[in-house]
Design an enzyme around this catalytic site. Structure first.
Site, mmCIF file in Angstrom:
data_model
loop_
_atom_site.group_PDB
_atom_site.id
_atom_site.type_symbol
_atom_site.label_atom_id
_atom_site.label_comp_id
_atom_site.label_asym_id
_atom_site.label_seq_id
_atom_site.Cartn_x
_atom_site.Cartn_y
_atom_site.Cartn_z
ATOM 1 C CE LYS A 212 -3.734 2.131 2.730
ATOM 2 N NZ LYS A 212 -4.611 1.928 3.921
ATOM 3 C CG ASP B 288 -13.272 1.162 7.078
ATOM 4 O OD1 ASP B 288 -14.492 1.308 6.871
ATOM 5 O OD2 ASP B 288 -12.401 1.495 6.262
#
Length: 502
Positions: free
Chosen positions: A150, A285
Site C-alpha cells: 500500500k 471499518d
C-alpha cells in the site's frame, strides 16, 4: 488576508459542487440560516429520484479524499442528519484511477533509498486497488513471500492538510456567527476528525494496529490478521502478507467453495465480541471489502487505518446497557447511564428509563432477525441529548462498526441475528467481571499501576529538586527554609492525590 481570500474561493468551489449535486439541503437544518437556505434552493440543480444522502455522498466524493473521510465520520451522527442520510454516508467509498506505475515506483524508492528490485523480486505494475489516499500493488519479496504493498499517493498529505485548515477556519467562523452551533462544538469536532485523518497518513501506525490486533488473536484458529513486513514498511509504504480468499459478502461463491455461511457468521460474532469487550480494541471499518474468507475458512481482515478503543469502564457500561435493552429492563438501562456519569445527576432517572423504553420497544417488537442493535443505539444517542448527555465519540464509532457488522451478518444469513449469537458471550463476560475475585484482581491491577506511576513521579520530583538545589534561582533566595519545606510538602501531597484518585 491571503488565507482569507484562498478560503473564500475554496468555499465557492465547494458550494458550486454541492449545488450541482443538489446537496445544499443541510443549510435548511440550521437555525438562523434561513436566507442562505432559500438561496440554496434556488441555485441547486434538482436531482429527482435521488435520496438526500445519496446526493450529499456524490458531492463529497467529487470534492476529494478529505471530504469522503468527513462524510464517513458524519455517518455516525444520525442525531444531526437523520438515519436515512447516515446510512447513505456509511456506504461512502472512493475509487479513483490508479496513478502510473513509475510514479509509485519513485515514491517507494525514495522511502527506502534503494531500487525497487532490491526490495521486491516481482512487482505488479497494475494496481490491485486504488482510492484517493493510497493504492495497492501485489508483489513478491526476494524471500519468495507474496505481499500486498500500500502506497500513499504523492502530495496527499499536503492536500488533506489544506482541507483541514479550511474546515477549522469554517468551524471557528461558525461558532462566532451562529450561536446555535456552539452546543455542537464544531471546532472540537474538526480537531478530533483532523487527528484521526493524520493517523491514517502514517502507514507505520496502521502497521502497528495490525500487529496489535494479530497479537490479541494469536491463538485464534478461525481469525487471522495478515502479518506486517516491517523491513518494507515506512511512513508512506505498508507491506502486508497477501490475503488469498473471497469477500465475505459473496455468499454464493463462498458456498461454491465449500464454506458454511452460518459457521462464518458464528465466528464473526465471537470475534467482534472479543475485539470490543475482551480487548477494547476493534477494527472500525468492517465493510465487506475489508473482510475476506480464506480457503481454510478463517476470517481475514484488511485495512487497519481506522481502529477503535474502549476502556474497561466503557466496556462494562456498554455490556450492561445492551443486556438491559435485550432483556427489556429499561430501569437497568437508565441506571447504568447515571452510574457511568454520562447523564447528569440532576436529570430524572425515571424519565430516562421511559425514553429508553420509547425507542427500545418499537425495535424489539420486530422479528428477531430484523432487530438492529446499531439502530437502537443510534436512536438512543439522539434522545439522550434531551437529558444533556455528553457525546461519546468512541461509542459513535462503535455504533457505526456495529451497523457494518449487522450488514455483514444479514448478507451471510438474513434469518439469523448476529447479536443473539453474541449475547451469551456478553452475559458470561459480565458475570465474570461482576465476580468478587475478578473485581479484586482488577482492583489489585489498578493499585499496582497507580503505585508504579507514583514511584516514577517521585523519581522525577527527586531529580527536579536536585536541579533546583544546584541552581541559583533568585525566586528561592527570599523564601524562608520553613516555607520552602511547607511548599514542597504541599506539592508532594497534591501529586500523590492526583496519582491515587485520578
Amino acid at each position: 488576508m491571503l488565507d482569507f481570500a484562498r478560503h473564500v474561493l475554496r468555499l465557492g468551489r465547494i458550494g458550486w459542487t454541492l449545488a450541482r449535486h443538489d446537496a445544499l439541503w443541510p443549510l435548511e437544518l440550521a437555525q438562523g440560516l434561513e436566507t442562505p437556505a432559500m438561496l440554496a434552493r434556488l441555485v441547486s440543480r434538482k436531482r429527482p429520484g435521488r435520496r438526500r444522502g445519496e446526493r450529499l455522498a456524490a458531492a463529497l466524493r467529487d470534492l476529494g479524499p478529505t471530504f469522503v473521510k468527513f462524510g464517513q465520520a458524519l455517518s455516525t451522527r444520525a442525531d444531526l442528519l437523520g438515519e436515512d442520510v447516515a446510512d447513505d454516508l456509511a456506504d461512502l467509498q472512493d475509487h479513483l484511477p490508479a496513478l502510473p506505475f513509475e510514479t509509485m515506483r519513485k515514491s517507494i524508492e525514495e522511502q527506502f533509498d534503494m531500487p525497487l528490485g532490491e526490495l521486491f523480486s516481482d512487482f505488479d505494475t497494475e494496481a490491485a486497488a486504488a482510492a484517493s489516499i493510497a493504492q495497492v500493488h501485489l508483489a513478491r519479496t526476494p524471500e519468495g513471500a507474496p505481499v500486498a504493498v500500500k502506497i500513499l499517493r504523492p502530495g496527499i498529505e499536503q492536500a488533506i492538510a489544506n482541507d483541514l485548515r479550511l474546515f477549522l477556519w469554517v468551524a471557528r467562523w461558525l461558532e462566532r456567527l451562529a450561536p446555535f452551533s456552539r452546543r455542537l462544538h464544531p471546532v472540537d469536532v474538526v480537531q478530533t476528525f483532523a487527528e484521526s485523518v493524520r493517523i491514517e497518513m502514517d502507514l507505520r501506525l496502521e502497521a502497528a494496529a495490525a500487529t496489535e490486533l494479530a497479537g490479541n488473536f494469536s491463538d485464534e484458529e478461525h481469525f487471522r490478521v495478515p502479518s506486517v513486513d516491517w523491513r518494507r514498511t515506512s511512513r508512506r509504504v505498508l507491506t502486508l502478507e497477501r490475503v488469498e480468499g473471497l469477500p465475505v459478502d459473496e455468499v454464493d461463491a463462498l458456498r461454491a467453495a465449500g464454506h458454511d455461511p452460518d459457521a462464518i457468521m458464528a465466528v464473526a460474532a465471537e470475534v467482534f465480541f472479543k475485539q470490543v469487550f475482551r480487548d477494547g480494541f476493534f477494527h472500525a471499518d468492517m465493510h465487506a471489502g475489508n473482510i475476506f474468507v480464506a480457503p481454510d475458512g478463517a476470517i481475514v481482515p484488511v485495512d487497519f487505518g481506522i481502529m477503535g478503543r474502549l476502556d474497561r469502564p466503557t466496556r462494562e457500561y456498554l455490556a450492561e446497557m445492551l443486556l438491559g435493552f435485550l432483556s427489556r429492563d429499561y430501569d437497568r438501562v437508565a441506571a447504568v447511564h447515571f452510574r457511568a456519569g454520562y447523564v447528569p445527576a440532576d436529570q430524572s432517572q425515571a424519565l430516562f428509563a421511559q425514553a429508553a423504553r420509547s425507542i427500545g420497544e418499537p425495535i424489539l417488537e420486530r422479528p428477531l432477525n430484523e432487530i438492529s442493535v446499531a439502530r437502537l443505539l443510534r436512536q438512543l444517542f439522539r434522545i439522550t441529548a434531551q437529558f444533556r448527555m455528553e457525546t461519546q465519540p468512541q461509542l459513535l464509532l462503535l455504533q457505526k462498526t456495529m451497523l457494518m457488522a449487522e450488514g455483514m451478518g444479514r448478507r451471510l444469513n438474513p434469518d439469523v441475528n448476529i447479536w443473539e449469537m453474541a449475547r451469551p458471550l456478553i452475559e458470561d463476560w459480565m458475570l465474570d467481571r461482576l465476580h468478587p475475585v475478578s473485581r479484586a484482581r482488577h482492583a489489585a491491577s489498578e493499585l499496582r499501576g497507580r503505585m508504579d506511576r507514583f514511584f516514577v513521579t517521585m523519581d522525577r520530583i527527586d531529580r527536579a529538586l536536585e536541579r533546583i538545589a544546584e541552581s541559583e534561582s533568585t525566586r528561592r533566595r527570599g523564601i524562608p527554609v520553613q516555607i520552602q519545606g511547607l511548599l514542597g510538602g504541599l506539592a508532594l501531597l497534591i501529586l500523590l492525590a492526583a496519582i491515587l484518585f485520578d
